[in-house]
Every structure is written in structure tokens, then in C-alpha cells.
Design an enzyme around this catalytic site. Sequence first.
Site, PDB file in Angstrom:
ATOM      1  N   GLY A 121     -16.692 -19.197  22.789  1.00 28.72           N
ATOM      2  CA  GLY A 121     -16.182 -19.492  21.463  1.00 28.72           C
ATOM      3  C   GLY A 121     -15.478 -18.352  20.759  1.00 28.72           C
ATOM      4  O   GLY A 121     -14.931 -18.552  19.682  1.00 28.72           O
ATOM      5  N   LEU A 122     -15.487 -17.160  21.333  1.00 28.68           N
ATOM      6  CA  LEU A 122     -14.855 -16.010  20.701  1.00 28.68           C
ATOM      7  C   LEU A 122     -13.617 -15.565  21.458  1.00 28.68           C
ATOM      8  O   LEU A 122     -13.116 -14.468  21.264  1.00 28.68           O
ATOM      9  CB  LEU A 122     -15.847 -14.843  20.609  1.00 28.68           C
ATOM     10  CG  LEU A 122     -17.098 -15.122  19.781  1.00 28.68           C
ATOM     11  CD1 LEU A 122     -18.099 -13.986  19.925  1.00 28.68           C
ATOM     12  CD2 LEU A 122     -16.744 -15.329  18.319  1.00 28.68           C
ATOM     13  N   SER A 123     -13.120 -16.428  22.334  1.00 28.14           N
ATOM     14  CA  SER A 123     -11.952 -16.137  23.154  1.00 28.14           C
ATOM     15  C   SER A 123     -12.192 -14.972  24.094  1.00 28.14           C
ATOM     16  O   SER A 123     -11.388 -14.062  24.216  1.00 28.14           O
ATOM     17  CB  SER A 123     -10.713 -15.867  22.297  1.00 28.14           C
ATOM     18  OG  SER A 123      -9.571 -15.777  23.120  1.00 28.14           O
ATOM     19  N   SER A 124     -13.322 -15.017  24.784  1.00 33.16           N
ATOM     20  CA  SER A 124     -13.607 -13.989  25.780  1.00 33.16           C
ATOM     21  C   SER A 124     -12.616 -14.049  26.928  1.00 33.16           C
ATOM     22  O   SER A 124     -12.305 -13.023  27.541  1.00 33.16           O
ATOM     23  CB  SER A 124     -15.032 -14.144  26.304  1.00 33.16           C
ATOM     24  OG  SER A 124     -15.245 -15.444  26.821  1.00 33.16           O
ATOM     25  N   SER A 125     -12.079 -15.244  27.233  1.00 33.60           N
ATOM     26  CA  SER A 125     -11.114 -15.350  28.336  1.00 33.60           C
ATOM     27  C   SER A 125      -9.840 -14.582  28.017  1.00 33.60           C
ATOM     28  O   SER A 125      -9.340 -13.808  28.844  1.00 33.60           O
ATOM     29  CB  SER A 125     -10.789 -16.819  28.633  1.00 33.60           C
ATOM     30  OG  SER A 125     -10.272 -17.477  27.493  1.00 33.60           O
ATOM     31  N   ALA A 126      -9.294 -14.755  26.809  1.00 33.62           N
ATOM     32  CA  ALA A 126      -8.105 -13.998  26.431  1.00 33.62           C
ATOM     33  C   ALA A 126      -8.412 -12.511  26.329  1.00 33.62           C
ATOM     34  O   ALA A 126      -7.602 -11.669  26.705  1.00 33.62           O
ATOM     35  CB  ALA A 126      -7.543 -14.506  25.103  1.00 33.62           C
ATOM     36  N   ALA A 127      -9.596 -12.169  25.841  1.00 35.54           N
ATOM     37  CA  ALA A 127      -9.961 -10.765  25.696  1.00 35.54           C
ATOM     38  C   ALA A 127     -10.059 -10.070  27.051  1.00 35.54           C
ATOM     39  O   ALA A 127      -9.603  -8.934  27.211  1.00 35.54           O
ATOM     40  CB  ALA A 127     -11.285 -10.634  24.936  1.00 35.54           C
ATOM     41  N   ASP A 169      -5.216 -17.416  20.394  1.00 38.90           N
ATOM     42  CA  ASP A 169      -6.222 -16.418  20.765  1.00 38.90           C
ATOM     43  C   ASP A 169      -5.609 -15.057  21.092  1.00 38.90           C
ATOM     44  O   ASP A 169      -5.994 -14.046  20.494  1.00 38.90           O
ATOM     45  CB  ASP A 169      -7.063 -16.923  21.942  1.00 38.90           C
ATOM     46  CG  ASP A 169      -7.899 -18.138  21.573  1.00 38.90           C
ATOM     47  OD1 ASP A 169      -7.949 -18.486  20.383  1.00 38.90           O
ATOM     48  OD2 ASP A 169      -8.496 -18.737  22.477  1.00 38.90           O
TER      49      ASP A 169
END
Length: 393
Positions: A121-127, A169
Amino acid sequence: MNLQCEEKFLELYKKAPKDVAFCPYRVNPVGAHSDYNQGFVTGMTLDRGIHIAYCPKLNGVVELCSLQFDKRAQWHVAQVPKEKRNDWADYLRGATLLLSNRYPLHNGISGVIQGTLPIGGLSSSAAVVLSFLKALCDVNDIHPSEQELIALSVGVENEYIGFNCGKNDPSCEVLSRQGRLLFLDTQTDEHQLVPFGEYTSLPFRIAIFFSGIERKIAGSNKFNMRVDESRSAAYALKAYAGMEYGKFAETNLREVPREVYEQYKDRLPDNWRKRAEHWYTEQDRVLQGIDAWRKGDIQTFGRMMFESGHSSIYNWETGSEELKALYDIMSHTDGIYGGRFSGAGLKGCCMALIDPAYADEINCKVEQEYLSLFPDLKGKYQFFVCNSADGIK
């Protein structure tokens, strides 16, 4: 800050890393599910995120391990699998492939990845994509622009993973600055970094309520269906109004004037109308929220957040039972100005802006009520209080 990824790198490779790339997680207070229809969004980044301790590998091999996952991943910069392998490293294989399509890659990296909050939910994939791209670009002496980084991250999601997200994101994670609210037009890429009103004495911090549920969103049929339903609404509205329309995949609600929607919305199938209703009213909430933020009116801004969460549940019709329960608890908890679930609402967490003086009471009340509904999540549910931060470093 003592980073476990640096310690693990030293343990594995018997030397210190060359550097540590960092990309923060993001939250979007208002502007949910807007970017794939080229709407307005707001965002800010947290002082938590993804760190990658790394060194160059001159033989072109990328060798990565994650402190969150067991399996180590490896590939060559010139021989990246063209299709995903359905594991945690798919995003980074895709990033390598798309970067190699733009620039010659000669060096790989050895890297250890650490996330400083639970995934979801915190955009770990984009990060993780952005921090990896910064590391891989560094060892290959490549200097992409901010917009290139954003486009590469979106390309990984859309083209390699098969997830129909927009640019929200990575834009937040690249463009945000500490203490400012990012206001982004995803159609034009114009953005503002809006300061919080100077004529207010009300303090706030960002609270993250991790549900204890981690669900894989990549390739989610439910998410992609919502995007298609909103495009279907736009396509039908254009047809009813006699507007020109082209390819379905390129159609979006930003191209359809609000008055066209109001005139023909009753002709739409119920699901399509709900998706469009969320989008149009969310644009209103973003603009009202930005105005309130500039004035330092945290109560009005918080109300826009709660209304965004309500519309995401009832018009966009997303949100797991756990996240909907957290949202409901937050909405009647003293000290919370406003909140909603973060990301697509299929996993992970809710976020809120809170009065820091109430942090302990908020933590106790939300945890007690939430675990009374989901006792099996005891020990998995977590609460964090964060500050805003700059975008990727």
C-alpha cells in the site's frame, strides 16, 4: 542510521558497499485512482523506504538478495528474461530490460535490499524499482532525468509486470520534497510543491496502520478491471455525446467534460457510472484539498481524505475487509484529522494525518478495535508514525 542491508552486504561480500541507494515510500492523501484517467493527484513521501547497498560487478551480472525474501536472484544485463518469473525480483528484471533499451549497460551490481516498513500500500514496488535504477545507473555512469525515471518505473509495471497503473507512485517518489504537498497533473506532468499554510499552529504527522495482510497486487484482475470499467465509461460517454473517440486503451475520463458525464451518466451501467462518479468527485476533492492545504486548514484537508476513502470503498469498490475496517475505526478516532487506505486498497495499510499529541491514544484505540475484529492478526498488525521526506536520493 544503522542499515541492516549494509551489514548483510559486508557479511556476504567481505567488503563495504560502494554506496546505498534510497527511495522513500509514498502516500496519496487525496487523488485516489485518478492517474490512470489522467487526473489530479496529491502525494508526499515518508522518511521510510527501500535501501539498496550495492557495488558494481564488472562482468555484467546483477546479483541481488532481499532481507524480506529468502531467494537470491541473478541475471546478466544483456540476457534479461523477456517474461516475468513470478517472484519478488520480476520488477528489477523488468527495470534492467527497459533501461537497457535506452542505454548501453556494461556493468551489473551486487546488492542487498532492505525495506523499512511492511510491504503493502505504500508503493514499495515503485520504490524498489527506482532505488535499483539509481544504483544500476550509477555503476554504468548513466544520468536519467526525473521524467525518464518515472517513465521507466511505469513501463516496468505496465509492460513487464502487466499491471495497469498510472504514473502517480513513481512521480511522488521522485518529485516530492520534505514539508511540501505534491500537486500533480498526470495529463501534463505539471506539478507544484505546495507549502502548508503558515498561519496555523496545528501540528500533524503521518500515521501508517499496517493491517497485517500482505497480498500480491501485480497482475490483479480486480485492479485491472476497475481501470477498464472507467475507460468503458469514458468510451460510452463520448459515444452518447457524439464526441470523437479512438483506441479503447487510450481513452480516459479526462477527455470527457464534466457536463457530458452529468448529462449521460444515467445511461451508463451501474459499475461504469460508479467508477466515473468516483473520478469526477475525486478531482473536486483534490482541488478543495490543495486550497485547504495552502491555507493551513488541516481539518478541511482531513475531511477530503475521509471522503476520498469513502468514495474509494463505495464508488470505486475496492478495499479488503481488513482495510475497510481500519478506515471505519480511523473515521471515529479522536486526534485523526483524516485518512484512507493507501494504494489500491487490496493489501497493506491505511494512512492518516494525525495530531502527534494523540499518537499513543490513537495507537491503543485502533489496535484494540481492529484486533477485536481480526484476532488472528495479533502480532502482525503494526502502527508507525512518520515524517515527510524528500524524494529519491
